[in-house]
Motif scaffolding. Sequence first.
Motif, short mmCIF file in Angstrom:
data_model
loop_
_atom_site.label_atom_id
_atom_site.label_comp_id
_atom_site.label_asym_id
_atom_site.label_seq_id
_atom_site.Cartn_x
_atom_site.Cartn_y
_atom_site.Cartn_z
N GLN A 186 0.85 -1.19 0.00
CA GLN A 186 0.00 0.00 0.00
C GLN A 186 0.88 1.24 0.00
O GLN A 186 1.73 1.39 0.86
CB GLN A 186 -0.90 0.01 1.22
CG GLN A 186 -1.80 1.22 1.32
CD GLN A 186 -2.76 1.12 2.46
OE1 GLN A 186 -3.06 0.04 2.95
NE2 GLN A 186 -3.26 2.24 2.92
N VAL A 187 0.67 2.11 -0.96
CA VAL A 187 1.50 3.30 -1.06
C VAL A 187 1.05 4.33 -0.05
O VAL A 187 -0.13 4.46 0.26
CB VAL A 187 1.44 3.88 -2.49
CG1 VAL A 187 0.03 4.29 -2.85
CG2 VAL A 187 2.40 5.04 -2.65
N GLN A 188 2.02 5.06 0.47
CA GLN A 188 1.72 6.19 1.34
C GLN A 188 2.16 7.46 0.63
O GLN A 188 3.25 7.50 0.04
CB GLN A 188 2.43 6.05 2.68
CG GLN A 188 1.88 4.92 3.53
CD GLN A 188 2.51 4.86 4.90
OE1 GLN A 188 3.68 5.18 5.06
NE2 GLN A 188 1.75 4.46 5.90
N LEU A 189 1.32 8.47 0.70
CA LEU A 189 1.61 9.76 0.09
C LEU A 189 1.77 10.80 1.18
O LEU A 189 0.97 10.85 2.13
CB LEU A 189 0.49 10.18 -0.86
CG LEU A 189 0.16 9.22 -2.00
CD1 LEU A 189 -1.04 9.72 -2.78
CD2 LEU A 189 1.36 9.06 -2.92
N VAL A 190 2.77 11.64 1.05
CA VAL A 190 3.02 12.69 2.03
C VAL A 190 3.10 14.02 1.31
O VAL A 190 3.98 14.23 0.47
CB VAL A 190 4.31 12.43 2.82
CG1 VAL A 190 4.55 13.57 3.81
CG2 VAL A 190 4.24 11.10 3.55
N GLU A 191 2.16 14.92 1.65
CA GLU A 191 2.17 16.26 1.08
C GLU A 191 2.97 17.20 1.99
O GLU A 191 3.01 17.01 3.21
CB GLU A 191 0.75 16.83 0.95
CG GLU A 191 -0.19 16.01 0.11
CD GLU A 191 -1.07 15.11 0.93
OE1 GLU A 191 -2.17 14.75 0.45
OE2 GLU A 191 -0.68 14.76 2.05
N SER A 192 3.57 18.19 1.39
CA SER A 192 4.28 19.22 2.14
C SER A 192 4.30 20.50 1.32
O SER A 192 3.96 20.49 0.14
CB SER A 192 5.71 18.77 2.47
OG SER A 192 6.45 18.54 1.28
N GLY A 193 4.70 21.59 1.98
CA GLY A 193 4.87 22.85 1.27
C GLY A 193 3.76 23.86 1.51
O GLY A 193 3.84 24.99 1.01
N GLY A 194 2.73 23.48 2.24
CA GLY A 194 1.67 24.43 2.51
C GLY A 194 2.12 25.51 3.47
O GLY A 194 3.22 25.46 4.04
#
Length: 121
Positions: free
Chosen positions: A1-9
């Motif tokens: 299962q892939v995990q996605l991590v957002e950043s930059g907000g």
Amino acid sequence: QVQLVESGGGLVQAGGSLRLSCAASDRTLHNIGWFRQAPGKEREFVAAISVSGGTTNSADSVKGRFTISRDNAKNTVYLQMNSLKPEDTAVYYCATTRSLGSIRRDDYDYWGQGTQVTVSS
């Protein structure tokens, strides 16, 4: 299962810019879409990009201001946001899809936790 991590907000004044990143945890490349959700509103499509990066699409509300791109060596997708407006304020999410370019939330499988973007007037 892939995990996605957002950043930059973050917090930015109207007319400013931010670059969001979406990093995938696995080695598989995915079609990726960005969505956003403002308080009290439905989650809406922002932009999407194919595995190769050769196909992109975006919502009319962000055309000419937001650009989606990717670096496959880093398995990371970016959303460059310029000329930001107060109405761009939302939590921004990235997600994977097998339906290239889909704007439908139900076509997206794995989602990140989101990153807050706040644009002050």
